[in-house]
Design a protein around this motif. Structure first.
Motif, PDB file in Angstrom:
ATOM      1  N   THR A  46      -1.719  -1.417   5.113  1.00 51.75           N
ATOM      2  CA  THR A  46      -3.020  -1.889   4.666  1.00 51.75           C
ATOM      3  C   THR A  46      -3.816  -0.690   4.175  1.00 51.75           C
ATOM      4  OG1 THR A  46      -3.022  -3.664   6.314  1.00 51.75           O
ATOM      5  CG2 THR A  46      -5.166  -3.021   5.397  1.00 51.75           C
ATOM      6  N   ARG A  47      -4.556  -0.862   3.097  1.00 52.29           N
ATOM      7  CA  ARG A  47      -5.417   0.225   2.631  1.00 52.29           C
ATOM      8  C   ARG A  47      -6.477   0.490   3.697  1.00 52.29           C
ATOM      9  NH1 ARG A  47      -9.706   0.648  -2.352  1.00 52.29           N
ATOM     10  NH2 ARG A  47      -9.567   2.912  -2.586  1.00 52.29           N
ATOM     11  N   ASP A  84     -17.346  -0.488   6.621  1.00 53.15           N
ATOM     12  CA  ASP A  84     -16.447  -0.401   5.475  1.00 53.15           C
ATOM     13  C   ASP A  84     -16.007  -1.804   5.099  1.00 53.15           C
ATOM     14  OD1 ASP A  84     -14.865   0.460   3.454  1.00 53.15           O
ATOM     15  OD2 ASP A  84     -13.453   1.575   4.677  1.00 53.15           O
ATOM     16  N   GLY A 103     -10.579   7.214  -0.019  1.00 52.58           N
ATOM     17  CA  GLY A 103     -11.483   6.465   0.824  1.00 52.58           C
ATOM     18  C   GLY A 103     -11.544   7.138   2.173  1.00 52.58           C
ATOM     19  N   THR A 112     -12.141   1.185   2.100  1.00 58.37           N
ATOM     20  CA  THR A 112     -12.627   0.758   0.791  1.00 58.37           C
ATOM     21  C   THR A 112     -13.566   1.807   0.200  1.00 58.37           C
ATOM     22  OG1 THR A 112     -12.500  -1.552   1.481  1.00 58.37           O
ATOM     23  CG2 THR A 112     -13.851  -1.068  -0.451  1.00 58.37           C
ATOM     24  N   LEU A 113     -14.379   2.426   1.046  1.00 63.53           N
ATOM     25  CA  LEU A 113     -15.418   3.355   0.620  1.00 63.53           C
ATOM     26  C   LEU A 113     -15.071   4.778   1.008  1.00 63.53           C
ATOM     27  CD1 LEU A 113     -18.463   1.260   1.931  1.00 63.53           C
ATOM     28  CD2 LEU A 113     -17.424   1.158  -0.349  1.00 63.53           C
ATOM     29  N   ASP A 153      -9.908   2.439  11.434  1.00 61.93           N
ATOM     30  CA  ASP A 153      -9.871   2.053  10.025  1.00 61.93           C
ATOM     31  C   ASP A 153      -9.272   0.652   9.939  1.00 61.93           C
ATOM     32  OD1 ASP A 153      -6.884   2.286   9.539  1.00 61.93           O
ATOM     33  OD2 ASP A 153      -7.298   4.371  10.065  1.00 61.93           O
ATOM     34  N   LYS A 154      -9.027   0.161   8.745  1.00 56.51           N
ATOM     35  CA  LYS A 154      -8.628  -1.236   8.581  1.00 56.51           C
ATOM     36  C   LYS A 154      -7.212  -1.538   9.029  1.00 56.51           C
ATOM     37  CE  LYS A 154     -11.976  -2.104   4.954  1.00 56.51           C
ATOM     38  NZ  LYS A 154     -12.223  -2.539   3.568  1.00 56.51           N
ATOM     39  N   ASP A 176     -14.729  -5.251   3.199  1.00 57.04           N
ATOM     40  CA  ASP A 176     -13.589  -5.500   2.330  1.00 57.04           C
ATOM     41  C   ASP A 176     -14.010  -5.432   0.875  1.00 57.04           C
ATOM     42  OD1 ASP A 176     -11.870  -5.874   4.443  1.00 57.04           O
ATOM     43  OD2 ASP A 176     -12.337  -8.021   4.597  1.00 57.04           O
ATOM     44  N   GLY A 177     -13.122  -4.924   0.075  1.00 57.50           N
ATOM     45  CA  GLY A 177     -13.443  -4.827  -1.342  1.00 57.50           C
ATOM     46  C   GLY A 177     -12.219  -4.507  -2.145  1.00 57.50           C
ATOM     47  N   CYS A 228       0.846  -1.195   0.000  1.00 57.48           N
ATOM     48  CA  CYS A 228       0.000   0.000   0.000  1.00 57.48           C
ATOM     49  C   CYS A 228       0.881   1.245   0.000  1.00 57.48           C
ATOM     50  CB  CYS A 228      -0.891  -0.005   1.238  1.00 57.48           C
ATOM     51  SG  CYS A 228      -1.969   1.437   1.365  1.00 57.48           S
TER      52      CYS A 228
END
Length: 273
Positions: free
Chosen positions: A85-86, A270, A35, A89-90, A235-236, A272-273, A3
């Motif tokens: 990590t990103r 949010d 995002g 996603t949204l 966040d993720k 996963d995507g 990332c």
């Protein structure tokens, strides 16, 4: 691929006459490449977004200079951290009654020039941590405290931010009798903005860490000397260390002792995507 996005968090309490209009313009500005989550209310803006460096830089510049905002966000402070990590996603922009829900009618984080300033810079905060008359109060949810905290801090053991006033009301008189000064902190500073003036109204001597934990990590040499554990982020990435680097801690580990709805809600907000 690794990332390469940068995470950016920001807030400002500022009177906005047309929150819906501000939100509509923001949805145009974040339409491509970002995002995250941005909250708009009549009392201001709060956001956490992430994107490639050039995309993020363009958004931050537009947020500060777009004519529709009338300078409301000029000079906004952005706290940046790297991402393995990103984080999102949204991208979502919401209009809410408050940018952080305190739940006490009439309490706002808007600046009040008639009140003493409660903000202290990280260097001053380090001095407060060493004073015996200072009670260090964590203004976050209990699961965040368990993951990491300033040395000697007290956990109010709250499940939601809106539970914090009841904790303060329960202990305020004892703190005053004991001559305690309250040094309060949260992740980015926004919760303390809401509570500091209200706590002053309870007759308490209060200081708040300017910019929160993230600013402390970013600004101070050897922040690990004062911090124990990790810092939860919404966040993720889940958690970061004192060098603002993502750790290996998982959401399942963080929420292991929490009600199941917390983990389910985090994944639903949010996916996963």
């Amino acid at each position: 691929m690794p990332c390469t996005e940068i995470h950016s968090s920001f807030y400002r309490f500022v009177a906005l006459s047309d929150p819906e209009g501000v939100a509509a313009r923001l949805r145009e500005l974040v339409a491509v490449g970002l995002g995250g989550n941005i909250l708009i209310a009549a009392e201001g803006i709060s956001g956490a977004v992430a994107g490639e460096p050039d995309v993020l830089q363009a958004f931050e510049a537009a947020l500060q200079s777009d004519p529709l905002f009338g300078g409301a966000f000029a000079g906004l402070v952005f706290k940046h951290s790297a991402c393995a990590t990103r984080p999102f996603t949204l991208i979502k922009v919401h209009v809410k009654p408050e940018i952080v829900a305190f739940g006490v009618p009439g309490v706002s984080g808007l600046p009040a020039p008639e009140r003493p300033d409660t903000h202290v810079a990280p260097a001053r905060w380090r001095e407060l941590l060493a004073r015996p008359d200072v009670l260090v109060l964590d203004n976050r949810n209990s699961f965040e405290f368990k993951l990491g905290r300033f040395a000697g801090a007290i956990d109010p053991a709250v499940t939601h931010f809106r539970d914090f006033p009841a904790y303060v009301n329960e202990h305020a008189e004892a703190w005053k009798r004991e001559g305690k000064t309250i040094a309060m902190y949260c992740t980015g500073g926004i919760r303390c903005e809401k509570t500091a003036a209200w706590m002053q109204d309870q007759g308490l001597q209060v200081y708040q860490l300017d910019g929160g934990i993230l600013n402390y990590f970013q600004s101070m040499p050897e922040p690990e000397a004062d911090w124990q554990g990790e810092c939860f982020v919404f966040d993720k990435r889940i958690a970061i260390d004192t060098r603002l680097q993502e750790t290996a801690t998982s959401a399942e580990q963080v929420y292991a002792e929490e009600p199941p709805w917390r983990l389910a809600r985090a994944k639903r907000l949010d996916p996963d995507g």
